[in-house]
Design an enzyme around this catalytic site. Structure first.
Site, PDB file in Angstrom:
ATOM      1  N   HIS A  58       0.985  -1.419  -0.040  1.00 57.73           N
ATOM      2  CA  HIS A  58       0.071   0.076  -0.019  1.00 57.73           C
ATOM      3  C   HIS A  58       0.901   1.220  -0.121  1.00 57.73           C
ATOM      4  CE1 HIS A  58      -3.525  -2.277   1.341  1.00 57.73           C
ATOM      5  NE2 HIS A  58      -2.851  -3.163   1.880  1.00 57.73           N
ATOM      6  N   LYS A 142      -8.799  -6.332  -6.567  1.00 61.73           N
ATOM      7  CA  LYS A 142      -8.373  -6.832  -5.154  1.00 61.73           C
ATOM      8  C   LYS A 142      -9.826  -6.471  -4.604  1.00 61.73           C
ATOM      9  CE  LYS A 142      -6.986  -6.675  -0.860  1.00 61.73           C
ATOM     10  NZ  LYS A 142      -5.831  -5.972  -0.177  1.00 61.73           N
ATOM     11  N   ASP A 273       2.195  -7.142   2.673  1.00 59.26           N
ATOM     12  CA  ASP A 273       1.164  -5.900   3.141  1.00 59.26           C
ATOM     13  C   ASP A 273       1.659  -4.614   3.853  1.00 59.26           C
ATOM     14  OD1 ASP A 273      -1.330  -5.122   3.515  1.00 59.26           O
ATOM     15  OD2 ASP A 273      -1.898  -6.332   5.260  1.00 59.26           O
TER      16      ASP A 273
HETATM   17  O1  DOR Z   1      -4.081  -3.398   8.431  1.00 64.57           O
HETATM   18  C1  DOR Z   1      -4.213  -3.359   7.633  1.00 64.57           C
HETATM   19  N1  DOR Z   1      -3.924  -2.190   6.722  1.00 64.57           N
HETATM   20  N2  DOR Z   1      -4.734  -4.315   6.675  1.00 64.57           N
HETATM   21  C2  DOR Z   1      -5.339  -4.000   5.325  1.00 64.57           C
HETATM   22  O2  DOR Z   1      -5.912  -4.742   4.733  1.00 64.57           O
HETATM   23  C3  DOR Z   1      -5.168  -2.670   4.898  1.00 64.57           C
HETATM   24  C4  DOR Z   1      -4.040  -1.826   5.391  1.00 64.57           C
HETATM   25  C5  DOR Z   1      -4.101  -0.384   5.117  1.00 64.57           C
HETATM   26  O3  DOR Z   1      -4.291   0.033   4.071  1.00 64.57           O
HETATM   27  O4  DOR Z   1      -3.813   0.359   6.029  1.00 64.57           O
HETATM   28 ZN    ZN Z   2      -5.701  -6.759   3.721  1.00 65.62          ZN
HETATM   29 ZN    ZN Z   3      -3.201  -4.925   2.338  1.00 62.31          ZN
END
Ligand code: DOR
Ligand code: ZN
Ligand code: ZN
Length: 404
Positions: A58, A142, A273
């Site tokens: 992200h 997604k 992630d």
């Molecule tokens: O903890 C998380 N943060 N899980 C996710 O699925 C999205 C992510 C975020 O974008 O901050």
């Molecule tokens: Zn996620």
């Molecule tokens: Zn994620």
């Protein structure tokens, strides 16, 4: 470029050899390639692996770029040995129309130190018509089947089914029963399904059973769900705020079962992630998501040191498999004809991971208490050095291509 004295694995056998690149590709792998007038990098017998492909980042750009942007996120990648990342669609605006998708693609040109691709986001308004327009340019669709950061949760069955029908590959944020539901839809629509961040023994079991049935279902685990658990969260006040993400950290037993599933071939990939929030934001208010991209390889090397997985398996799950699952052309292997994306690693460097040398705007690392299993010394992208010994060179990154 000529990279000399690389310790590499060829068909599972360790060798020290030279690698020659031209026009961004690997063109020869053999011993004693003459130096000529080439740019020479001497790996001095250090390990060289294919650039890591991280299918789950992200990067927060656009809209949340105080947390990270394509430049800083990609620098963190280069620092961590990641030469390709796939960005998630919960940016602002959310990437749920072809127009926003194209705007984002155009906006990121020239900003990245490493190569990248984009996921398209499934939306609760049923944007399956939009999926058709971007299908060749997106890594996958997604979807979020559980609540997480952003506002992308989908609950309506008909919408979820339409998205499965129109997608090439579905990447899903699903936890527990939602994993079972995603697997059912994978079977019903015969579409490849990528289960993001498995965090529990029971989820790994569902994946194992789905694979035994012959379904095209793949699983990812993050380094944090392997190395950290609820005991770390509960250790002190600060950790109880920082070590929070979706899915949440589970138990030590879950860590062990996930390692086993990674080693035995049930789990296919490591994805970080990487979900940065500023440390001040995390400490002020419960906020889900942690950074990870710059320590993932160094942590997984620690897994190799501890005998949890082999070096060959590390390369498979961090480099080769993610490229294969997402049909990414020319990435993930040290092989003639592939992109010359290479990481030189000093496996003798077992120094402590420190907050004060992280690159991410998040400005902290969840792995502070650990020693690295090796250090990324140099990262090469398509035959060009993008990172070496704490220096960054050139935003050579560009968007990846997909097979078919
Ligand atoms: O903890 C998380 N943060 N899980 C996710 O699925 C999205 C992510 C975020 O974008 O901050
Ligand atoms: Zn996620
Ligand atoms: Zn994620």
């Amino acid at each position: 470029m000529l990279i000399k004295n690389c310790r590499i694995l060829i068909d599972g056998v360790e060798k020290v050899t030279d690698i020659l690149t031209a026009d961004g590709k690997i063109i020869e792998i053999s011993e004693n390639i003459p130096e000529g007038r080439l740019e020479v990098v001497d790996a001095k017998g250090k390990w060289v692996i294919p650039g890591v492909v991280d299918a789950h980042c992200h990067m927060r750009d656009p809209g949340l770029s105080h947390k990270e942007d394509f430049m800083t996120g990609s620098m963190a990648c280069a620092r961590g040995g990641v030469t390709t990342f796939i960005d998630m669609p919960n940016t602002v605006p959310a990437v749920t129309t072809s127009e926003i998708f194209e705007e984002k693609r155009a906006m990121m040109v020239g900003k990245s130190y490493v190569d990248y691709g984009f996921n398209f986001g499934g939306s609760r308004n049923d944007n399956s018509e939009e999926i058709k327009k971007v299908i060749d340019k997106a890594a996958s669709t997604k979807i979020f089947l559980n609540m997480s950061t952003g506002d992308m949760l989908i609950t309506e069955d008909s919408v979820i089914e339409n998205i499965f029908r129109e997608s090439k590959i579905i990447s899903v944020h699903a936890e527990e029963e939602m994993v079972a539901k995603a697997i059912e839809l994978c079977e019903k629509y015969d579409k490849p399904l990528y289960l993001c961040h498995l965090s529990k023994a029971s989820e790994a079991k569902m994946l194992r059973e789905a694979k035994a049935k012959g379904l095209k279902v793949y699983g990812e685990v993050t380094p944090h769900h392997l190395f950290l658990n609820v005991d770390d969260v509960n250790a002190d006040e600060r950790s109880s705020m920082l070590l929070r993400m979706k899915p949440e950290l589970k138990t030590k037993e879950d860590n062990e079962e996930l390692w086993k599933a990674l080693a035995d071939g049930t789990i296919d990939t490591i994805g970080t992630d990487h979900a940065p929030h500023l440390i001040e934001e995390k400490l002020a208010k419960l906020t889900f998501g942690i950074p990870g991209v710059e320590n993932s390889l160094e942590m997984m090397l620690k897994g190799v040191d501890e005998g949890k997985i082999s070096m060959a398996r590390l390369i498979e799950v961090m480099c080769t498999k993610p490229a294969e699952i997402f049909n990414i052309a020319n990435k993930g292997k040290i092989q003639v004809g592939y992109d010359a994306d290479l990481v030189i690693i000093d496996r003798d460097d077992k120094s402590a991971i420190k907050d004060d040398d992280v690159i991410t705007k998040a400005n902290w690392t969840p792995y502070e208490k650990f020693n690295r299993g090796g250090r990324v010394v140099t990262t090469i992208l398509r035959g060009q050095i993008v990172y070496s010994n704490k220096e960054f060179y050139g935003k050579y990154g560009r968007e990846i291509n997909y097979h078919e």
